[in-house]
Design a protein around this motif. Structure first.
Motif, short mmCIF file in Angstrom:
data_model
loop_
_atom_site.label_atom_id
_atom_site.label_comp_id
_atom_site.label_asym_id
_atom_site.label_seq_id
_atom_site.Cartn_x
_atom_site.Cartn_y
_atom_site.Cartn_z
N ASP A 270 98.05 4.39 -88.00
CA ASP A 270 98.27 4.53 -89.44
C ASP A 270 96.99 4.79 -90.23
O ASP A 270 97.07 5.26 -91.37
CB ASP A 270 98.95 3.27 -89.98
N VAL A 271 95.84 4.46 -89.67
CA VAL A 271 94.59 4.57 -90.43
C VAL A 271 93.67 5.66 -89.89
O VAL A 271 93.15 6.48 -90.65
CB VAL A 271 93.86 3.21 -90.47
N SER A 272 93.48 5.67 -88.58
CA SER A 272 92.53 6.62 -88.02
C SER A 272 92.83 8.07 -88.38
O SER A 272 91.92 8.83 -88.75
CB SER A 272 92.46 6.45 -86.50
N PRO A 273 94.08 8.54 -88.30
CA PRO A 273 94.34 9.93 -88.71
C PRO A 273 93.99 10.20 -90.17
O PRO A 273 93.50 11.27 -90.51
CB PRO A 273 95.85 10.10 -88.46
N TRP A 274 94.23 9.20 -91.02
CA TRP A 274 93.88 9.36 -92.43
C TRP A 274 92.37 9.47 -92.60
O TRP A 274 91.88 10.27 -93.41
CB TRP A 274 94.44 8.18 -93.22
N LEU A 275 91.64 8.67 -91.83
CA LEU A 275 90.19 8.74 -91.91
C LEU A 275 89.68 10.10 -91.43
O LEU A 275 88.74 10.67 -92.01
CB LEU A 275 89.56 7.62 -91.08
N ALA B 155 91.25 12.85 -91.67
CA ALA B 155 91.57 13.82 -92.72
C ALA B 155 90.63 13.69 -93.90
O ALA B 155 90.34 14.67 -94.59
CB ALA B 155 93.02 13.64 -93.17
N GLN B 156 90.16 12.45 -94.17
CA GLN B 156 89.26 12.24 -95.31
C GLN B 156 87.88 12.81 -95.06
O GLN B 156 87.21 13.26 -95.97
CB GLN B 156 89.14 10.73 -95.61
N HIS C 188 86.37 1.98 -98.61
CA HIS C 188 87.42 2.40 -99.54
C HIS C 188 87.35 1.61 -100.83
O HIS C 188 86.97 2.11 -101.88
CB HIS C 188 88.78 2.26 -98.87
#
Length: 830
Positions: free
Chosen positions: A14-19, A21-22, A58
């Motif tokens: 849930d977090v690593s893919p978002w990171l 992408a960021q 964040h």
């Protein structure tokens, strides 16, 4: 695997893919740096509203890598509290000449990221935790923060904030925030994030005291509970539970503290689970103190013949109505918090059934009910009992203790799941004869009613039975249990509400009432037998009393008619069953009296409805059992017929109905009207005559008026059928037999009626003296003088009074003459 885990939150998912992408460029340009940063990604805390705090840039960014101890966000998500170590051990050694505080606790404005206040700068670690007393209330002017210190104290800080333009939230211009001491000298503490409670233990004399502080809506705190604990706790430093996870602290511990956790349940259950790390390969010991019951249980599990799991700690899980004790690679023990006694209600599993995937004991925290946090993998996992696995375990179990525990666990999970209930009924129908120490049908009925009624109504769990067993002498192989009576907890606040009110009710029950508060059928059975004996001796109770009982039964059946149920295949509710309606009404009356004695504050109208629902659900439950069995064996005929021989499926259903009748008789509970007719009908079709009559004589089969009339109507007058009919009619109670003969058009019936009529007339002659000679009444058709004389005498008696036969107007002297001649002709073979 009985317990199933599902990831509700996963850092890598849930977090690593978002990171990525960021910061795609940073990740691609410097893969090593990103990989190193990802390794430092871990969960720090979970708040009451389910928000998860993890380490990343964040909410706030530190200028350098720091060792985060704990972090918390207020309910409005306007303030961030964080505590961290300013330097590592090596850095502190190199900075001996420069006095720098070991730990800092900061308060940070989130929007805008501006002001930072230092709350603590000390040489001991600090943990922070916001109170979430008013969830999701925007613009609340005050937040409340707990500081938990390694120096064994807890203090509360009151933080005032103001709102500025653009929804900015900033501190008020205070030099210091107000603070107060909440607890001191503690050696263990646990945070209940859902109910906002702080449990903690302090030493006292030669023992320890468990205390609880409850925080209110405005952040006010009150000491609400004190409970003596008899556990070998050693003071090796402050142990905290559910205050977030500090990976480095866990790694640096040389001596692991005892594993101790407190679990609560909305029914007022309060349990303390305790285990001490042991390296003894022969067995492990753990204890669960049921404070709401007034006793503790210490279990010792033998590990002989197994691979002792070196280095693995015991895990406690809160599964709401169960406490789970898990030793990875060895066993899983599920203890009922409502009914820990006897042991047969506790599931003890080994081997594949006990395995829980993805659970590593070194980093597990049971933060919420039925939820665990695996801090190493960064997953928050939902724990539930797998219904399919539980049913497999139920089918495959060889011991009665395992079957009984699995059955009760499955019935707790049923709720509105009709499919699960049908599968349980299917198990009962096939395994009912294999259980030696308990009746699965009785347990199914009583436990199902208990869970259906008690989860929605207050205090009924103490008044209604949850089992049909009076005692249990069985043991769990390889497990020994020692029960100790303990001092009851003391509630420091009167007139509590919610959980504390229910806990107080449980303690009052232990102190003043004991375990004999549950409804039992002794009085009901005695009164029921008395009414049946009155019926046999034609001594009826007062009409008003019986009328009230039948009115109770009418309400129950009317309540059943209003429920939406699928079309029934079983031919029941098609007749008036006097005895079952009488028992139904009597049970309503007895249960109402029992509840009124203990629920006077509820009111008569509410109690009447509870009783009506209970008895209605009881009858409906038996109907659903019959319906499920009927459909299983595909007996889809709604119009029952006595003709023909029964199939193998009908014989199987007859056997199950016999067990249902046996269970109902043992519990003294009513059956649906028509049950006995269906049961006897199956018996007539499936059993040889001598077995059928034997079952009637010993009470396995109960003859009813509707059943006998249908049998007399359906079967023709062959020699075999007449033998069956005569045998059945001869076994009827006198009152029912007389009524049947009035409706059965058969020479034997006419003979019976004539004999009874003669008896009535002769009794009248015996009790009356005649003042004149009898009138001759010769018959034009009869030349048999003895019969002429008898007919003349009986006719004279008829003239002196009314016809004694009230059932049929055509019974008179002429009827007697004809019947007598027919009977004589039959005897002479003419």
């Amino acid at each position: 695997m009985l317990l199933h885990l599902s990831a509700e939150f996963d850092l890598q998912r849930d977090v690593s893919p978002w990171l990525l992408a960021q910061a795609p460029a940073a990740a691609l340009g410097n893969a090593d740096t990103f990989e190193k940063s990802s390794a430092a990604l871990y969960i720090v805390n979970i708040e009451r509203n389910g928000k998860i705090i993890y380490t990343w840039k964040h909410l706030y960014t530190f200028e350098r890598d720091v060792h985060i101890i704990s972090s918390s966000v207020n309910s409005e998500r306007t303030l961030l509290a964080v505590s961290f170590l300013q330097s590592t051990k090596e850095e502190r050694v190199n900075q001996l000449l420069q006095p720098v505080s070991k730990c800092l606790a900061l308060l940070i404005e989130i929007h805008p990221v501006n002001n930072v206040k230092v709350l603590k700068a000390v040489d001991s670690w600090i943990k922070v935790q916001f109170l979430h007393t008013v969830a999701e209330k925007q613009g609340f002017p005050k937040s409340h923060l707990l500081l938990i210190s390694e120096d064994k104290y807890v203090e509360q800080i009151h933080i005032h904030v103001v709102m500025e333009e653009e929804h900015k939230v900033v501190f008020q211009k205070f030099a210091q925030f107000p603070r107060e001491k909440v607890a001191d000298d503690l050696i263990w503490a646990q945070w209940d994030m859902i109910e906002q409670r702080l449990f903690y233990i302090v030493p006292k004399d030669s023992g320890h005291i468990l205390k609880c502080v409850q925080f209110g809506l405005d952040g006010d705190s009150v000491l609400i509970l004190e409970a003596p604990l008899d556990m070998p706790l050693t003071d090796i430093g402050l142990k905290l539970v559910n205050f977030g996870y500090d990976y480095w602290e866990d790694q640096e511990r040389v001596i692991k503290p005892p594993n101790l956790q407190v679990y609560t349940n909305e029914t007022g259950s309060l349990c303390v689970c305790y285990s001490q790390t042991s390296d003894k390969p022969e067995g492990v010991t753990y204890s669960v103190t049921f404070l709401h019951k007034g006793y503790s249980k210490t279990y010792t599990v033998s590990l002989e013949g197994t691979d002792f799991p070196q280095g693995k700690d015991m895990i406690f899980l809160n599964l709401d109505y169960y406490v789970a004790v898990y030793l990875p690679g060895n066993f899983l023990h599920l203890l009922s918090t409502l009914h820990p006694e006897p042991m047969c209600y506790n599931l003890f599993l080994t081997g594949e059934n006990a395995r829980i995937n993805e659970l590593h004991s070194s980093s597990i925290q049971s933060t919420l009910k039925a939820t665990v946090l695996d801090c190493c993998s960064g997953k928050m996992l939902r724990v539930r009992i797998d219904e399919c696995a539980l049913l497999r375990y139920l089918w495959n179990s060889k011991l009665d203790s395992d079957r009984l525990a699995a059955l009760h666990c499955a019935l707790l999970l049923v709720g509105s799941k009709t499919d699960l209930e049908k599968q349980i009924i299917q198990w009962i129908s096939e395994k009912v004869s294999m259980c030696d120490t308990f009746d699965p049908i009785q347990e199914f009925i009583i436990a199902s009613l208990y869970w259906r009624m008690c989860l929605d109504a207050d205090k009924l769990d103490k008044l209604l039975p949850y089992t049909s067993l009076l005692h249990w002498n069985g043991i769990i192989p390889g497990v020994t249990c020692v029960t100790d009576i303990i001092s009851l907890p003391i509630l420091k606040v009167q007139n509590c509400s919610g959980f504390w009110e229910k806990l107080n009710s449980n303690l009052e029950c232990v102190k003043y009432v004991g375990p004999h508060l549950h409804y039992n059928n002794r009085v009901l059975r005695r009164e029921w037998y008395h009414l049946l004996s009155e019926e046999r001796t034609v001594e009826r109770r007062a009409t008003t009393y019986l009328r009230n009982l039948f009115e109770n039964a009418k309400k129950v059946l009317s309540n059943l008619d209003t429920w939406n149920i699928e079309e029934r295949r079983v031919p029941i509710f098609q007749e008036e069953d006097y005895q079952q309606r009488l028992l139904m009404g009597l049970m309503v009356s007895q249960l109402r009296d029992h509840l009124m004695r203990h629920l006077q504050y509820v009111g008569k109208k509410k109690v009447d409805q509870l009783v009506l629902d209970y008895v209605s659900k009881l009858v409906d439950l038996i109907c659903r059992m019959m319906e499920a069995i009927w459909r299983k064996y595909n007996l889809d005929s709604c119009i029952f017929c006595f003709k023909g021989r029964g199939s193998a499926a009908e014989y199987a259903v007859f056997h199950i109905l016999s067990r249902i009748l046996e269970a109902a008789s043992g519990l003294c509970i009513p059956l649906p009207p028509g049950f006995h007719t269906v049961h006897v009908g199956l018996g007539v079709r499936c059993l040889p005559l001598h077995t059928l009559l034997h079952y009637i004589d010993v009470g396995v089969l109960h003859l009813t008026e509707t059943c006998v009339l249908r049998l007399l109507k359906d079967l023709d007058n062959t020699e075999e059928n007449e033998k069956l009919k005569f045998s059945i009619v001869a076994r009827l109670p006198e009152a029912v037999g007389h009524k049947i003969c009035q409706l059965w058009n058969h020479p034997v019936s006419s003979n019976f009626i004539a004999r009874k009529y003669v008896k009535l007339l002769l009794e009248r002659v015996k009790n009356r003296q005649h003042s004149r000679p009898l009138v001759d009444r010769p018959s034009a058709h009869i030349e048999f003088l003895p019969l002429n004389y008898l007919a003349s005498m009986l006719a004279e008696v008829e003239h002196q009074g009314q016809n004694p036969s009230e059932e049929r107007e055509d019974v008179n002297v002429r009827f007697l003459e004809e019947t007598a001649l027919k009977h004589t002709t039959m005897l002479l073979g003419l």
